[in-house]
Every structure is written in C-alpha cells, then in structure tokens.
Design an enzyme around this catalytic site. Structure first.
Site, short mmCIF file in Angstrom:
data_model
loop_
_atom_site.label_atom_id
_atom_site.label_comp_id
_atom_site.label_asym_id
_atom_site.label_seq_id
_atom_site.Cartn_x
_atom_site.Cartn_y
_atom_site.Cartn_z
N GLY A 117 0.82 -1.20 0.00
CA GLY A 117 0.00 0.00 0.00
C GLY A 117 0.86 1.25 0.00
O GLY A 117 2.07 1.21 0.24
N CYS A 118 0.23 2.40 -0.28
CA CYS A 118 0.99 3.65 -0.38
C CYS A 118 1.55 4.09 0.97
O CYS A 118 2.72 4.48 1.06
CB CYS A 118 0.11 4.75 -0.99
SG CYS A 118 -1.48 5.02 -0.18
N PHE A 119 0.74 4.03 2.02
CA PHE A 119 1.24 4.40 3.34
C PHE A 119 2.37 3.47 3.80
O PHE A 119 3.41 3.95 4.29
CB PHE A 119 0.11 4.41 4.38
CG PHE A 119 -0.78 5.61 4.31
CD1 PHE A 119 -0.29 6.89 4.48
CD2 PHE A 119 -2.15 5.47 4.08
CE1 PHE A 119 -1.12 8.01 4.41
CE2 PHE A 119 -2.99 6.58 4.02
CZ PHE A 119 -2.47 7.85 4.18
#
Length: 354
Positions: free
Chosen positions: A156-158
């Site tokens: 995921g981006c985070f």
C-alpha cells in the site's frame, strides 16, 4: 527477458489508469488485454477519452483463460477481495501476477480475514498456500525474490513511504522497537475513483482531517514487514490524514534512538548506504525536508532525516506520489523485475515543477 505482453485488470480505476499511462512510455511492455467488470464490452475511448490507447481496444470480462491467451504478465488493480478470485487460475495458466490490492500482502490468510473482515465475509477464500508464496513487492528490499516470483503483492501507499523510512534503522538495530509513531498525510486520490462522501470537494477542500486513528488497515501491514526487519514483533502507532490535494503522500516517522550520540549526519549516511543502488530513492541533505510536490508524477521517494538531541528522537520524513511509487509505479517496477529488466525501466524520475 521473459514475457512482454501485459494484461491490466481494473483498467479504468486510478491504479489501472496510472499503470496504463506508465506502460504507454515503456520501451518493452505492450498492453494486450484490458479487463473490467462494470466497464466490460465498452470501447476504451468511450470510457477514457483523455488517454487514447493504440487500436482503441474493448474492455473485456477478466476471464482467466482469455487473459492467459493474450498476456504473459497481469497487473490486477481491483477492490480488496476480488483479486483472490482470479489469481489461482492465472497462475495455473502460467501468467505471472502483480496484485495492487491487499489480498496477498499478508503471509497469513487468517490475518487478512481479520483485517479485511468485511471483504472476507463476501469472498470465501482457501488460498493460504498462495498467501505464503506471494512476495511482498517493496522493490528496494525484495528485488531478488521478486525476480523469481509468480505472484507479487505490491505494498500500500502508506506502508511504502513508512517502510522505506523505517527499515534501514530497524534492520541495523539503531532504534527502539517500541514507541514508533508514524504521522502520515495523503491526497484524496488514495481513496480510489468510486464516489465517497468524505472525498467530495465540499468535504475535503480547505480541510485537513485524520481518519482511522486506531486500527487503520495499513497498521498491521507496516508492523508485519517492520517486524521481519527487526527480528521481533513490532507494535507502532500509525495515524493517516486526508489532505486537500489530489496526489502525494508525506510520512513523518518518529522513533527513539538506542544510541543518543548518533547525529543526523550519521543517520543520513546510513540511509544513503541502504539505498545506494536504488535509483528511485534519494536522501536529501540534512536540513532539507521533502515536499510532495517534489515527487509529484514520479516514481521517486525522497527521504530526509533529523535527530532531536534534546529528546533522543529520530525523525525520518518520506515523500512519494501515492499513485505512482505508492501504487502503479511500484507495480511496474515489479513487472520489470519479473521480465528480467532493471527495476526502473520506463519509469518517470523527474517532476514537472511546480
């Protein structure tokens, strides 16, 4: 080099659109199959007139047999839970898969079912063996394993921004495993293309709002990979915030140094050494702090470090474009490795500023 034909499934969502845009400029890959459920049967130009594709293809139902006949590699940009319905049959037919959803990010299917409980109720799964087989697609740390994988689970981006900041220090044992705090801020595109009330312009504009303050889904994903690097279980505090911008993500990570004598220069040197062979990760000089605008529409991650000598705290700042390095660009990096190419082949590294 093996396999240059690529299928993009979930083509009209943000992840699919970014993937297609990146593949348009790629020197090796050719998109040979577009898949989608709601958009099936429609011409691409009717759906996305602003991004023309050669031959104006028709979006097709993502049937594993049809995908395997047309492509060697597949990028799945689908809502959580749906990729698991395609992946086993694609792998059986020899198609290598990069999944941009969370379906294979956990080595334990039971943990995925706990974290993604609502999706698990809708999608019965029994593919524990594939959860264990899948390689976590954080390219800077897993390139060797990705090259020989059949199934890659893109982070995921985070987690991407947070782990790139954290892992060098955890691996070297320079920070305490307890008390890590991640304060992260992302643009509204991180919520996907489907309509959601909190992403309306009237709701998100001129406002900054935290969400998922306790128990956000990405917390356990970050903890899993951080724990592997540290060699022990990690529990940390992660708080995301929605920013009034379309794209970009900034994670500020706080941790206590085990050696209070370490300076910011020492820590910066460590980061630079960790990523010396990673073209997409750059470490800024001490005292220079990254802006999301500096990485907008690129596959870069900019890192900067500071040390508060008064409190013994390490502060690492990490900026990425959430849709590229945090999603589609990282997916293309994984495709490159699966095809025997250099990880950054065909990926943008310089922003159009401002």
């Amino acid at each position: 080099m093996t396999g240059t034909r690529v299928a993009v499934i979930g083509a009209s969502g943000y992840g699919g659109l970014q993937t297609l845009r990146l593949l348009q400029d790629h020197p090796t890959f050719t998109v040979t199959f577009l898949g989608g459920e709601r958009s099936s049967g429609r011409r691409w130009s009717d759906l996305v007139p602003f991004l023309p594709l050669p031959g104006d293809p028709v979006v097709r139902t993502p049937d594993p047999e049809a995908i395997a006949a047309a492509a060697d590699l597949a990028v799945l940009s689908l809502p959580n839970g749906l990729a698991a319905g395609l992946v086993p049959e694609l792998l059986e037919r020899g198609v290598k898969v990069v999944d941009l959803s969370a379906d294979y990010r956990y080595r334990s299917l039971a943990q995925w079912q706990e974290v993604y409980a609502s999706e698990a109720r809708e999608v019965p799964r029994s593919d524990q063996a594939l959860c264990q087989e899948a390689v976590y697609g954080l390219v800077e740390w897993e390139a060797t394993r990705i090259r020989t994988a059949r199934l890659v689970a893109a982070p995921g981006c985070f987690p991407t921004a947070s782990l790139l900041a954290l892992l060098p220090f955890l691996q070297q044992g320079l920070i305490e495993p307890a008390g890590i705090v991640i304060d992260a801020k992302s643009g509204t595109s991180g919520g996907g293309r489907a309509a959601k009330e909190h992403l309306l312009l009237a709701e998100a504009s001129e406002a900054v709002a935290p969400y998922g303050v306790v128990g956000h889904r990405h917390t356990s994903e970050i903890e899993q990979i951080a724990g592997q690097a540290a060699g022990q279980p990690i529990q940390l505090q992660f708080t995301p915030h929605l920013m009034p911008m379309v794209r970009g993500l900034l994670a500020t990570v706080y941790a206590r140094l085990r050696d209070p004598g370490l300076t910011a220069d020492d820590c910066s040197t460590l980061l630079s050494a960790a990523y010396r062979n990673s073209a997409s990760v750059s470490v800024l000089p001490v005292g220079s702090y990254p802006s999301t605008k500096w990485v907008r529409q690129t596959n870069r991650c900019l890192l900067s470090v500071q040390v508060d000598r008064r409190t013994g705290q390490l502060i690492v700042m990490s900026a990425i474009d959430n849709l590229i390095k945090g999603q589609a660009g990282q997916g293309v990096q994984c495709l490159n490795l699966l095809a025997g190419l250099e990880a950054n082949t065909g990926l943008p590294q310089l922003p159009f500023y401002p």
